[in-house]
Design a protein around this motif. Structure first.
Motif, PDB file in Angstrom:
ATOM      1  N   GLN A 177       0.797  -1.216   0.000  1.00 40.86           N
ATOM      2  CA  GLN A 177       0.000   0.000   0.000  1.00 40.86           C
ATOM      3  C   GLN A 177       0.835   1.274   0.000  1.00 40.86           C
ATOM      4  O   GLN A 177       0.396   2.300  -0.516  1.00 40.86           O
ATOM      5  CB  GLN A 177      -0.943   0.014   1.212  1.00 40.86           C
ATOM      6  CG  GLN A 177      -2.043  -1.017   1.112  1.00 40.86           C
ATOM      7  CD  GLN A 177      -3.043  -0.941   2.252  1.00 40.86           C
ATOM      8  OE1 GLN A 177      -3.741  -1.891   2.554  1.00 40.86           O
ATOM      9  NE2 GLN A 177      -3.128   0.199   2.899  1.00 40.86           N
ATOM     10  N   LEU A 178       2.023   1.231   0.570  1.00 41.40           N
ATOM     11  CA  LEU A 178       2.806   2.454   0.719  1.00 41.40           C
ATOM     12  C   LEU A 178       3.913   2.603  -0.312  1.00 41.40           C
ATOM     13  O   LEU A 178       4.481   3.681  -0.453  1.00 41.40           O
ATOM     14  CB  LEU A 178       3.423   2.522   2.121  1.00 41.40           C
ATOM     15  CG  LEU A 178       2.449   2.566   3.302  1.00 41.40           C
ATOM     16  CD1 LEU A 178       3.219   2.716   4.603  1.00 41.40           C
ATOM     17  CD2 LEU A 178       1.461   3.711   3.152  1.00 41.40           C
ATOM     18  N   THR A 179       4.255   1.535  -1.014  1.00 42.25           N
ATOM     19  CA  THR A 179       5.359   1.608  -1.970  1.00 42.25           C
ATOM     20  C   THR A 179       4.928   1.067  -3.328  1.00 42.25           C
ATOM     21  O   THR A 179       3.954   0.319  -3.437  1.00 42.25           O
ATOM     22  CB  THR A 179       6.578   0.805  -1.475  1.00 42.25           C
ATOM     23  OG1 THR A 179       6.239  -0.592  -1.444  1.00 42.25           O
ATOM     24  CG2 THR A 179       6.984   1.239  -0.084  1.00 42.25           C
ATOM     25  N   ASP A 180       5.674   1.438  -4.347  1.00 35.10           N
ATOM     26  CA  ASP A 180       5.386   0.968  -5.702  1.00 35.10           C
ATOM     27  C   ASP A 180       6.153  -0.305  -6.043  1.00 35.10           C
ATOM     28  O   ASP A 180       5.779  -1.029  -6.959  1.00 35.10           O
ATOM     29  CB  ASP A 180       5.747   2.053  -6.730  1.00 35.10           C
ATOM     30  CG  ASP A 180       4.882   3.289  -6.583  1.00 35.10           C
ATOM     31  OD1 ASP A 180       3.705   3.130  -6.208  1.00 35.10           O
ATOM     32  OD2 ASP A 180       5.382   4.401  -6.824  1.00 35.10           O
ATOM     33  N   GLN A 181       7.233  -0.563  -5.305  1.00 39.04           N
ATOM     34  CA  GLN A 181       8.068  -1.721  -5.614  1.00 39.04           C
ATOM     35  C   GLN A 181       8.350  -2.517  -4.347  1.00 39.04           C
ATOM     36  O   GLN A 181       9.348  -2.303  -3.669  1.00 39.04           O
ATOM     37  CB  GLN A 181       9.388  -1.275  -6.264  1.00 39.04           C
ATOM     38  CG  GLN A 181       9.199  -0.625  -7.631  1.00 39.04           C
ATOM     39  CD  GLN A 181      10.523  -0.206  -8.250  1.00 39.04           C
ATOM     40  OE1 GLN A 181      11.465   0.132  -7.555  1.00 39.04           O
ATOM     41  NE2 GLN A 181      10.591  -0.244  -9.572  1.00 39.04           N
ATOM     42  N   PHE A 207       9.303   4.555   3.120  1.00 39.22           N
ATOM     43  CA  PHE A 207       8.364   4.150   4.164  1.00 39.22           C
ATOM     44  C   PHE A 207       8.629   2.731   4.673  1.00 39.22           C
ATOM     45  O   PHE A 207       7.762   2.121   5.286  1.00 39.22           O
ATOM     46  CB  PHE A 207       6.927   4.256   3.645  1.00 39.22           C
ATOM     47  CG  PHE A 207       6.452   5.669   3.472  1.00 39.22           C
ATOM     48  CD1 PHE A 207       5.786   6.325   4.495  1.00 39.22           C
ATOM     49  CD2 PHE A 207       6.682   6.362   2.293  1.00 39.22           C
ATOM     50  CE1 PHE A 207       5.352   7.629   4.351  1.00 39.22           C
ATOM     51  CE2 PHE A 207       6.259   7.668   2.130  1.00 39.22           C
ATOM     52  CZ  PHE A 207       5.591   8.308   3.164  1.00 39.22           C
ATOM     53  N   SER A 208       9.819   2.211   4.425  1.00 38.50           N
ATOM     54  CA  SER A 208      10.108   0.822   4.789  1.00 38.50           C
ATOM     55  C   SER A 208      10.034   0.584   6.293  1.00 38.50           C
ATOM     56  O   SER A 208       9.709  -0.508   6.746  1.00 38.50           O
ATOM     57  CB  SER A 208      11.489   0.417   4.274  1.00 38.50           C
ATOM     58  OG  SER A 208      12.506   1.221   4.866  1.00 38.50           O
ATOM     59  N   GLY A 209      10.322   1.598   7.097  1.00 42.13           N
ATOM     60  CA  GLY A 209      10.323   1.421   8.543  1.00 42.13           C
ATOM     61  C   GLY A 209       8.972   1.097   9.136  1.00 42.13           C
ATOM     62  O   GLY A 209       8.885   0.622  10.277  1.00 42.13           O
ATOM     63  N   ASN A 210       7.901   1.323   8.371  1.00 45.68           N
ATOM     64  CA  ASN A 210       6.566   1.044   8.896  1.00 45.68           C
ATOM     65  C   ASN A 210       6.307  -0.444   9.089  1.00 45.68           C
ATOM     66  O   ASN A 210       5.384  -0.814   9.822  1.00 45.68           O
ATOM     67  CB  ASN A 210       5.506   1.645   7.967  1.00 45.68           C
ATOM     68  CG  ASN A 210       5.472   3.163   8.048  1.00 45.68           C
ATOM     69  OD1 ASN A 210       5.004   3.734   9.021  1.00 45.68           O
ATOM     70  ND2 ASN A 210       5.995   3.811   7.020  1.00 45.68           N
ATOM     71  N   VAL A 211       7.110  -1.301   8.449  1.00 47.67           N
ATOM     72  CA  VAL A 211       6.939  -2.736   8.676  1.00 47.67           C
ATOM     73  C   VAL A 211       7.259  -3.081  10.128  1.00 47.67           C
ATOM     74  O   VAL A 211       6.749  -4.064  10.671  1.00 47.67           O
ATOM     75  CB  VAL A 211       7.815  -3.574   7.711  1.00 47.67           C
ATOM     76  CG1 VAL A 211       7.443  -3.302   6.267  1.00 47.67           C
ATOM     77  CG2 VAL A 211       9.301  -3.329   7.940  1.00 47.67           C
ATOM     78  N   ILE A 212       8.102  -2.269  10.771  1.00 49.67           N
ATOM     79  CA  ILE A 212       8.432  -2.494  12.182  1.00 49.67           C
ATOM     80  C   ILE A 212       7.220  -2.202  13.055  1.00 49.67           C
ATOM     81  O   ILE A 212       6.884  -2.968  13.966  1.00 49.67           O
ATOM     82  CB  ILE A 212       9.616  -1.602  12.600  1.00 49.67           C
ATOM     83  CG1 ILE A 212      10.849  -1.911  11.757  1.00 49.67           C
ATOM     84  CG2 ILE A 212       9.922  -1.766  14.087  1.00 49.67           C
ATOM     85  CD1 ILE A 212      11.988  -0.915  11.946  1.00 49.67           C
ATOM     86  N   ASP A 213       6.534  -1.092  12.765  1.00 50.37           N
ATOM     87  CA  ASP A 213       5.395  -0.685  13.587  1.00 50.37           C
ATOM     88  C   ASP A 213       4.218  -1.637  13.481  1.00 50.37           C
ATOM     89  O   ASP A 213       3.482  -1.837  14.454  1.00 50.37           O
ATOM     90  CB  ASP A 213       4.936   0.721  13.196  1.00 50.37           C
ATOM     91  CG  ASP A 213       5.828   1.806  13.783  1.00 50.37           C
ATOM     92  OD1 ASP A 213       6.559   1.510  14.743  1.00 50.37           O
ATOM     93  OD2 ASP A 213       5.799   2.940  13.274  1.00 50.37           O
ATOM     94  N   VAL A 214       3.993  -2.221  12.300  1.00 53.70           N
ATOM     95  CA  VAL A 214       2.807  -3.069  12.131  1.00 53.70           C
ATOM     96  C   VAL A 214       3.050  -4.503  12.581  1.00 53.70           C
ATOM     97  O   VAL A 214       2.092  -5.257  12.781  1.00 53.70           O
ATOM     98  CB  VAL A 214       2.314  -3.067  10.660  1.00 53.70           C
ATOM     99  CG1 VAL A 214       1.975  -1.663  10.214  1.00 53.70           C
ATOM    100  CG2 VAL A 214       3.330  -3.702   9.723  1.00 53.70           C
ATOM    101  N   CYS A 215       4.303  -4.899  12.760  1.00 56.37           N
ATOM    102  CA  CYS A 215       4.596  -6.276  13.177  1.00 56.37           C
ATOM    103  C   CYS A 215       4.097  -6.497  14.605  1.00 56.37           C
ATOM    104  O   CYS A 215       4.484  -5.767  15.523  1.00 56.37           O
ATOM    105  CB  CYS A 215       6.096  -6.539  13.101  1.00 56.37           C
ATOM    106  SG  CYS A 215       6.557  -8.243  13.543  1.00 56.37           S
ATOM    107  N   PRO A 216       3.246  -7.508  14.831  1.00 54.10           N
ATOM    108  CA  PRO A 216       2.687  -7.718  16.176  1.00 54.10           C
ATOM    109  C   PRO A 216       3.648  -8.416  17.132  1.00 54.10           C
ATOM    110  O   PRO A 216       3.401  -8.479  18.330  1.00 54.10           O
ATOM    111  CB  PRO A 216       1.461  -8.594  15.905  1.00 54.10           C
ATOM    112  CG  PRO A 216       1.855  -9.394  14.703  1.00 54.10           C
ATOM    113  CD  PRO A 216       2.703  -8.468  13.856  1.00 54.10           C
TER     114      PRO A 216
END
Length: 339
Positions: A177-181, A207-216
């Motif tokens: 959703q946040l990146t094109d590639q 916006f790659s750092g957002n994967v850290i925030d969403v990881c449960p």
């Protein structure tokens, strides 16, 4: 058209009625009520399209389908994927069947999960840790070798601990959703499935750092914060800055006068309010870079502010029913111990 928008479905969850718009899921209806009746959600994320339906921790019992068809649903359903019907009645923590099923789901999620909470940076914020504490067992029935993976650096800021991953797919959806590639995803099938990149490419976008925030769990961690401190020894403060890439609204995590971590702000359900860019997350770690708003609102019973888990506050129907008290005995015993 106005009349159609005003249509509301009445649904009752654990004896508490609420009116919601058609198309609302049981989980989101429960969130409108709030409190302990909200089912846990390890894979669902309201801001990520397509998320949900994978972890099964949000299973609930539909004891009445609707006013038109009052028959109960034959099996437990995933509340994040099941929409409400007018007159529907749902049981979550008031159903012994649901409580027992949730314990089984937690046991399965912990089969391959390492018991490394003492050295995991996610400790204190980990949803699986909370579920394990509430529904897990002190021992395991699993007698086979656990699957193991090597740690992988997904760039200079993010590290992947696949041993901790529960395959919730959140990091894949946020990248979509946040990146094109998107360069990472699920590789393999069955118990060989894993999060990885193609030929170990690095994840490199704004916006790659957002994967850290969403990881449960602690599968994706911030390398700049690794082993620096425990979250319950830090002080979170909301702040903002004028950022040309994102909203610039963040939470600064202080150790004394030093900003040791920057994350996106999260709501009461642990979901990011607005995704932030890597510049805000990794490069702006001085108080002078930010305009401070106010201390982050933390639940008074949170492990971050009180150094222990939120007390279990059962609804009246549990307090008055011996069978339900027995099913929730572990949570009730923990609450009495922590009082």
């Amino acid at each position: 058209m106005a009349e159609a928008e005003d249509v509301k479905f009445k649904v009752t969850i654990d004896g508490i009625p609420v009116e919601v718009a058609p198309g609302t899921t049981i989980l989101n209806a429960a969130r409108q009520i709030g409190g302990d009746i909200v089912p846990p959600a390890m894979c669902y994320y309201s801001k990520l399209e397509g998320s949900g339906g994978k972890c099964r921790t949000c299973l609930v019992k539909v004891s009445k389908g609707s006013e038109k068809d009052p028959r109960p649903m034959p099996k437990l359903v995933a509340s994040c994927r099941t929409t409400v019907m007018d007159g529907m009645e749902v049981q979550n923590i008031t159903s012994p069947e649901v409580v027992d099923a949730r314990k089984g789901v937690v046991e399965i999620l912990l089969i391959n999960h390492p018991l490394d909470c003492p050295i995991c940076d996610q400790a204190g914020e980990c949803k699986l840790q909370d579920l394990g504490y509430e529904h897990g067992s002190a021992d395991t029935r699993y007698e086979f070798d656990r699957r193991t993976f090597e740690q992988i650096d997904l760039g200079d800021k993010i590290q992947l601990h696949m041993n901790r991953c529960i395959l919730c797919y959140r990091c894949v959806y946020v990248a979509n959703q946040l990146t094109d590639q998107r360069v990472h995803g699920i590789l393999g099938r069955g118990d060989h499935s894993e999060i990885s990149t193609y030929i170990e490419n690095i994840i490199d976008n704004d916006f790659s750092g957002n994967v850290i925030d969403v990881c449960p769990v602690g599968a994706l961690t911030d390398k700049t914060f690794r082993f620096k401190n425990r979250v319950w020894f830090t002080k979170p403060v909301d702040a903002h800055r004028d950022c040309p890439t994102c909203s610039g609204k963040v939470t600064l995590w202080y150790k004394g006068e030093e900003v040791i971590r920057v994350t996106a702000r999260k709501d009461e359900f642990g979901e990011v309010e607005e995704f932030i860019c890597n510049t805000c997350r990794f490069d702006q770690k001085k108080t002078s870079d930010w305009i401070l708003d106010e201390p982050t609102e933390i639940d008074s019973q949170s492990v971050i502010s009180a150094n222990h888990y939120e007390l279990f506050n059962p609804p009246k129907v549990v307090k008055e029913n011996p069978i339900l008290q027995q099913q929730n005995r572990e949570q009730l015993a923990r609450t009495e111990k922590l009082k």
